[in-house]
Structures are given as C-alpha cells and as structure tokens.
Design a protein around this motif. Sequence first.
Motif, PDB file in Angstrom:
ATOM      1  N   LEU A  74       0.874  -1.575   0.062  1.00  0.00           N
ATOM      2  CA  LEU A  74       0.294  -0.430   0.102  1.00  0.00           C
ATOM      3  C   LEU A  74       0.981   1.280  -0.363  1.00  0.00           C
ATOM      4  O   LEU A  74       0.513   2.308  -0.980  1.00  0.00           O
ATOM      5  N   ARG A 126      -1.495   0.053   6.859  1.00  0.00           N
ATOM      6  CA  ARG A 126      -2.631  -1.137   6.952  1.00  0.00           C
ATOM      7  C   ARG A 126      -4.062  -0.079   6.029  1.00  0.00           C
ATOM      8  O   ARG A 126      -5.171  -0.826   5.307  1.00  0.00           O
ATOM      9  N   GLU A 183      -9.482  -0.893   5.123  1.00  0.00           N
ATOM     10  CA  GLU A 183      -8.459  -1.480   5.818  1.00  0.00           C
ATOM     11  C   GLU A 183      -7.803  -2.323   4.154  1.00  0.00           C
ATOM     12  O   GLU A 183      -8.272  -3.011   3.737  1.00  0.00           O
ATOM     13  N   TYR A 184      -6.700  -2.194   4.119  1.00  0.00           N
ATOM     14  CA  TYR A 184      -5.478  -2.774   2.935  1.00  0.00           C
ATOM     15  C   TYR A 184      -5.595  -4.194   3.170  1.00  0.00           C
ATOM     16  O   TYR A 184      -4.806  -4.161   4.168  1.00  0.00           O
ATOM     17  N   TYR A 200       1.409   6.152  -1.647  1.00  0.00           N
ATOM     18  CA  TYR A 200       0.694   5.098  -1.649  1.00  0.00           C
ATOM     19  C   TYR A 200       0.819   4.645  -3.129  1.00  0.00           C
ATOM     20  O   TYR A 200       0.070   5.391  -3.567  1.00  0.00           O
ATOM     21  N   MET A 206      -6.004  -3.725  -6.368  1.00  0.00           N
ATOM     22  CA  MET A 206      -6.015  -3.523  -5.016  1.00  0.00           C
ATOM     23  C   MET A 206      -6.922  -4.231  -4.476  1.00  0.00           C
ATOM     24  O   MET A 206      -7.888  -4.123  -5.120  1.00  0.00           O
ATOM     25  N   PHE A 232      -9.066  -3.714  -0.993  1.00  0.00           N
ATOM     26  CA  PHE A 232      -9.362  -3.193   0.495  1.00  0.00           C
ATOM     27  C   PHE A 232     -10.629  -3.961   1.619  1.00  0.00           C
ATOM     28  O   PHE A 232     -11.445  -4.165   0.254  1.00  0.00           O
TER      29      PHE A 232
END
Length: 303
Positions: free
Chosen positions: A9, A17, A23-24, A258, A295, A297
């Motif tokens: 991230l 995170r 929340e990644y 990021y 990505m 999340f």
Amino acid sequence: MVTSIPLELNPEAPAERRLGALEYLGGLVLAGQGGGFGGYSGLSVDADGAGLWAISDRGHWLRLDFTRDAAGLPTGVAAAAIAPLLSATGPPLTGNVADAEGLRRDHDGSFLVSFERAHRVRRYASPLARAQPVPIPRSTQQLPANGGLESIAVLPDGRLVLIGEEALPPEAGGRTGVSPLWIGRESAWRQLGWPQHQNFRPTDAVALPDGGLLVLERDFRWLSGWAARLSRVSAGALEAREGALLAPELLAEWARPYANDNLEALDLRLGPDGSPWLYLMSDDNHSPFQRSLLMIFRLPENR
C-alpha cells in the motif's frame, strides 16, 4: 502469459494497512507478455474470489484465475486468457466502438458492458457470446466522446446506475462541475447529479448489499501523478427527486506515496466475515510508464 508481484500500500511504510475508512488486504502488480494485455477499465470478481473477468478499452476480455492464501486473497496468477469482445453480428469489435469502460454482472449471471465514444450498454450472456442491446436514456448520447459511461452498477432491486465521466453540455441540461447519474431500467429512468470534486472524475461504481452505492474517482496531477477517491451514497439518497445533487460520503482519498495509477475499475464481494471486500484495478493506457494494479480493501461493516 500474465505475471504478478506483491503490491504494498505504501512503499515508504510497508506495514501500513489503513487508508481512510478502508483496510488494505493486499494487491498485485500485473504484467502481460504479448497478446495486447492492458487497458483494463472494468472488472467483475468471482463471488468466491477465485478469479475475475476484466474488459479492456481496446475491445477484449481478460480472465484471471488466482492462487490464493488461507484467507482467500490472491497471491499470484494461476492462469490467464484473453478473448475479443464480440459485436451483435459476431465479428470482434474494433476502433472507437471497442472502447469498453464499465463491466458489471447482472442478477441473471450475464455481463453488462458500458462503452464510450459510441455511448451504449451491451449485454453478454457469457464473455464469448455476441452483444445484445440494452435500452439506456437518450440523454447519454450528449456526453462528450471521451467522457462517457465509465461507470455501471446493478442495484439489489435490479435497477441500473450509469454515471457519465464528464458533464453534459448546457444545451442538454448539463451543469458545470456535475457528472450525470441515471438510475432505472428499460424506459423508466431518473437523472441525478454527482458532484465533481476538483479534477476528480467518476470511473466506476458498484452497489452495496444494502442498496447504497460506492463510486471510484480518479485524477491525474502533473507534479505528483495519479490520485484516487472512494465515496459512498446511501440507498435512501439514491431515491432523491429528479435532478437532485448527491452529497457523497468520502471514505478514502490517496495519492503518492500510496500505491496508485489510473484506477478505473471497481467491484466487491463479501469476505469470510461478511464485510465487503473491494477490488480495484488500474488501466495502464498501454503505456510503459504505467502499471496494471490490483488492490483489495475491506470496508468494515460498521462504516
């Protein structure tokens, strides 16, 4: 062949995170060798997270199957395939009519694809099937050629949500700083407004299980590069009167350091804990200076 490496991230803080309300969970940098890989503007993730379908603005489908960890998160690409988007008569789409931007799985399992330049929505019974027309509002034809139907979502009650990237012209009832958002199905549509924040523009949308809507927005800044925003509107807000301007809740906004690129694709599935897991994918514009990012999340249930 598609290869991948893990995506942090924040490369400057690998343990980080949290990103706003999100929340990644993890991600991948994807790369293809030959076959026209790239340009992915819409995605549809499998309900179990085993793989996904994506569509390219160059007129093809991408299928990815993942290797996964114990939590069900992708750790790599197990298999990949590319197939052309077909026209209604059978031949593959080419040129401006192949500019696919949004992808969404309908409740019957078919795929809905939105296009810009030649603004339209088409239904595919499967990725290898021929296109079938989908009725959409006439006013969508007034969108700018390169600012059309980037976003398509399917609400739990079956209605569609379409969002134009750019504003309609004044002669078509457009407002400066407002992207048009249509809700409806067949011939019954209602138009609302999505506020454009600075230079951010909507690039995808997906319905939440409660009937709300998540919208992904993207910006490019010459000095700092790509930026992204993720916002939410409630199910109740979507029932506003014709012409109302929505007031979205910002969940996260991020830019360098990021991980970011030209984020254009968004989908969700429910994770093992029942919370929405959000999958975001970037369009590399077929440029050697950009990346195809995936990505993932988690949106906590109390958000």
